[in-house]
Motif scaffolding. Structure first.
Motif, PDB file in Angstrom:
ATOM      1  N   SER A 257       0.843  -1.202   0.000  1.00  0.00           N
ATOM      2  CA  SER A 257       0.000   0.000   0.000  1.00  0.00           C
ATOM      3  C   SER A 257       0.887   1.264   0.000  1.00  0.00           C
ATOM      4  O   SER A 257       1.991   1.223  -0.552  1.00  0.00           O
ATOM      5  CB  SER A 257      -0.940  -0.078   1.205  1.00  0.00           C
ATOM      6  N   VAL A 258       0.409   2.327   0.634  1.00  0.00           N
ATOM      7  CA  VAL A 258       1.063   3.634   0.474  1.00  0.00           C
ATOM      8  C   VAL A 258       1.704   4.171   1.759  1.00  0.00           C
ATOM      9  O   VAL A 258       2.087   5.331   1.831  1.00  0.00           O
ATOM     10  CB  VAL A 258       0.030   4.667  -0.060  1.00  0.00           C
ATOM     11  N   GLU A 260       4.478   4.543   5.030  1.00  0.00           N
ATOM     12  CA  GLU A 260       5.902   4.902   4.990  1.00  0.00           C
ATOM     13  C   GLU A 260       6.823   3.690   5.121  1.00  0.00           C
ATOM     14  O   GLU A 260       8.034   3.812   4.994  1.00  0.00           O
ATOM     15  CB  GLU A 260       6.197   5.938   6.078  1.00  0.00           C
ATOM     16  N   ASP A 262       5.937   0.841   3.389  1.00  0.00           N
ATOM     17  CA  ASP A 262       5.455  -0.012   2.280  1.00  0.00           C
ATOM     18  C   ASP A 262       6.377   0.152   1.074  1.00  0.00           C
ATOM     19  O   ASP A 262       6.306   1.133   0.339  1.00  0.00           O
ATOM     20  CB  ASP A 262       4.012   0.376   1.894  1.00  0.00           C
ATOM     21  N   TYR A 263       7.266  -0.844   0.859  1.00  0.00           N
ATOM     22  CA  TYR A 263       8.293  -0.719  -0.190  1.00  0.00           C
ATOM     23  C   TYR A 263       8.082  -1.659  -1.381  1.00  0.00           C
ATOM     24  O   TYR A 263       8.884  -1.671  -2.294  1.00  0.00           O
ATOM     25  CB  TYR A 263       9.680  -1.029   0.404  1.00  0.00           C
ATOM     26  N   LYS A 265       5.994  -2.059  -3.940  1.00  0.00           N
ATOM     27  CA  LYS A 265       5.809  -1.542  -5.298  1.00  0.00           C
ATOM     28  C   LYS A 265       7.094  -0.860  -5.795  1.00  0.00           C
ATOM     29  O   LYS A 265       7.504  -1.033  -6.953  1.00  0.00           O
ATOM     30  CB  LYS A 265       4.640  -0.552  -5.296  1.00  0.00           C
ATOM     31  N   GLN A 266       7.753  -0.141  -4.883  1.00  0.00           N
ATOM     32  CA  GLN A 266       9.020   0.523  -5.243  1.00  0.00           C
ATOM     33  C   GLN A 266      10.066  -0.515  -5.680  1.00  0.00           C
ATOM     34  O   GLN A 266      10.771  -0.317  -6.677  1.00  0.00           O
ATOM     35  CB  GLN A 266       9.505   1.313  -4.017  1.00  0.00           C
ATOM     36  N   TRP A 277      -1.243  -2.261 -10.512  1.00  0.00           N
ATOM     37  CA  TRP A 277      -1.255  -2.127  -9.060  1.00  0.00           C
ATOM     38  C   TRP A 277      -2.586  -1.502  -8.694  1.00  0.00           C
ATOM     39  O   TRP A 277      -2.939  -0.481  -9.313  1.00  0.00           O
ATOM     40  CB  TRP A 277      -0.096  -1.207  -8.639  1.00  0.00           C
ATOM     41  N   LYS A 278      -3.317  -2.058  -7.817  1.00  0.00           N
ATOM     42  CA  LYS A 278      -4.588  -1.540  -7.285  1.00  0.00           C
ATOM     43  C   LYS A 278      -5.800  -1.946  -8.125  1.00  0.00           C
ATOM     44  O   LYS A 278      -5.916  -1.605  -9.310  1.00  0.00           O
ATOM     45  CB  LYS A 278      -4.548  -0.023  -7.142  1.00  0.00           C
ATOM     46  N   PRO A 286      -4.961  -3.080  -2.767  1.00  0.00           N
ATOM     47  CA  PRO A 286      -3.571  -2.957  -3.216  1.00  0.00           C
ATOM     48  C   PRO A 286      -3.007  -4.352  -3.521  1.00  0.00           C
ATOM     49  O   PRO A 286      -2.754  -5.136  -2.619  1.00  0.00           O
ATOM     50  CB  PRO A 286      -2.868  -2.321  -2.016  1.00  0.00           C
TER      51      PRO A 286
END
Ligand SMILES: Nc1nc2c(c(=O)[nH]1)N[C@H]1C(S)=C(S)[C@@H](COP(=O)(O)OP(=O)(O)OC[C@H]3O[C@@H](n4cnc5c(N)ncnc54)[C@H](O)[C@@H]3O)O[C@H]1N2
Ligand code: MOO
Ligand SMILES: [Mg+2]
Length: 413
Positions: A257-258, A260, A262-263, A265-266, A277-278, A286
């Motif tokens: 998800s989004v 701090e 949550d890595y 997706k990065q 994604w999503k 997510p």
């Protein structure tokens, strides 16, 4: 409160995008296995029968084999010999006589019919029949069931208790199957502890790796379990790289998800490519899908119900496709009367967990398992189906007809 759902892709779009990543299988992906070790594997080619089934004309009854020409009114036919299953009759068979025959025994050459012994009167002189017979009566003909060279199983089916005995009955010793998919799995989260470790403040047990590993094993995958990875980009990069090295498919949970920490997706973006994604799906918004250097990647959401649901609805069909399991499908959806109200807000396709049954009138009805929060795993363990509520609909009142999707063996074995 509902999220802004405008930019979310539908479940169907997601499944279509994932399917587009599935490559054609080649001969290198197949192997030949002895029947005894092929359970759970997927056929890589049609299986052809090496023999006729039955392999010879044989009797369906315990009785007497005869020539119809000899069967006239009042005839008494002496018994010229006996035929057993496994011990055929090979002697002289004079005209005007019959052969005692047992079920499964080869029918002697020249016999037109078998009359069951309940329709025969035996005396010292021979056998008198109390019923007439049709040509071919009680004779199971060679190849009646299967002809030599017939395809008895197509490619793309899973070998289980319905298929393997069939192949054994044909004397098939080996079968061409697809090699198992290699899948690496890890959970992410500083709060996670493996079962068996006391919990410190703020910690919880790791549910997702347990659920995912179990479902992967049921799907016949070879699993590499990389454990719990801390919410730290360095540790995550290492896990991604190790997983990619081993696996055809990498599955993580959490951090998608989004927040701090949550890595996921990065990492997917840095080390590979993001497919999507999503999703407009609840639970399971997510969910990250994409490609790493040598493998595919599925990032499941951290909430346990969301992780299990996205695995079931998205990863399971993807694994079936990657595994060559073309016969795979979800159980058909059914209509059932909701006997409890269901809470729903528009915006996401909702997979609520329900219990369906047949009522006294023979109609299907379904009730909710209760609290539907994506952290409430008991909602899964009590359920036997999903109640599938369309994206834009709102609350369901008791008595409305809704769509249900019965669980398959992955959740209900
Ligand atoms: N501002 C927003 N916040 C959140 C959104 C959003 O759209 N905007 N989406 C929510 C939804 S929906 C979900 S689902 C979660 C997904 O979160 P993550 O994938 O980032 O997962 P985490 O943050 O790591 O964990 C979420 C939750 O699940 C617990 N968890 C994680 N892993 C496990 C595990 N292996 N076993 C058991 N429980 C696990 C974790 O402790 C958290 O409670 O994001 C929402 N937030
Ligand atoms: O999708 Mo989240 O999975 O709703 O909790
Ligand atoms: Mg998060």
């Amino acid at each position: 409160m509902e999220f802004n759902t405008a930019g979310l892709i539908s479940l169907q779009e997601a499944l279509d995008k994932m399917r587009a990543y599935v490559p054609q299988k080649t001969v290198q992906d197949a192997e030949s296995l002895p029947l005894a070790t092929a359970a759970g594997r997927i056929t890589a080619a049609p299986v052809l029968s090496p023999i006729f089934v039955p392999p010879f004309d044989n009797s369906a009854m315990d009785g007497y084999a005869l020539r119809l020409d000899d069967l006239h009114e009042g005839a008494v036919l002496p018994v010229a010999g006996k035929a057993f299953a496994g011990a055929p009759f090979h002697g002289e068979w004079p005209a005007g006589t019959c052969i005692r025959i047992m079920t499964g025994a080869p029918v002697p050459a020249g016999a037109d019919a078998v009359i069951m012994q309940e329709q025969a009167e035996v005396s010292d002189a021979g056998v008198r029949f109390t019923a007439t017979a049709q040509k071919g009566q009680n004779i199971r003909l060679t190849g009646d069931d299967i002809k030599q060279g017939d395809s008895v199983l197509p490619a793309g089916v899973r070998l289980g208790a319905a298929e393997l005995p069939l192949l054994a009955s044909l004397g098939v010793t080996h079968v061409q199957v697809w090699k198992p998919l290699k899948v690496a799995v890890f959970s992410t989260g500083d709060e996670l502890q493996p079962v068996g470790t006391p919990l410190q403040e703020g910690q919880i047990y790791d549910t997702n790796r347990f659920a995912v590993r179990l479902m992967l094993e049921q799907l016949g995958c070879t699993v590499l379990d990389l454990g719990i990875i801390r919410d730290d980009p360095q540790a995550l990069r290492k896990a991604f790289e190790e997983a990619n090295e081993f696996a055809d498919l990498v599955i993580s949970s959490g951090g998608v998800s989004v927040g701090e920490a949550d890595y996921t997706k990065q990492m997917l973006d840095e080390l590979g490519e993001i497919g999507f994604w999503k999703l407009a799906m609840k639970p399971g918004k997510p969910f990250a899908f994409g490609k790493l250097k040598d493998s595919w990647f599925c990032g499941l959401p951290g909430n346990p119900v969301s992780a299990a649901l996205t695995f079931y609805q998205l990863v399971q069909p993807f694994i079936a496709q990657l595994s060559g399991h073309s016969a795979w499908q979800f159980p058909p959806r059914l209509k059932a009367k909701a006997v409890t109200p269901l809470k729903k807000s528009p915006g996401r396709l909702d997979f609520q967990r329900g219990i369906f049954s047949t009522n006294a009138e023979g109609q299907l009805e379904v009730r909710t398992t209760g609290h539907q929060g994506s952290h409430v795993f008991s909602s899964f363990s009590l359920a036997n189906c999903f109640i599938v509520l369309e994206r834009e609909r709102d609350n369901v009142t008791a008595g409305e007809i809704v769509e249900i999707e019965p669980f398959n063996a992955l959740l209900r074995s």
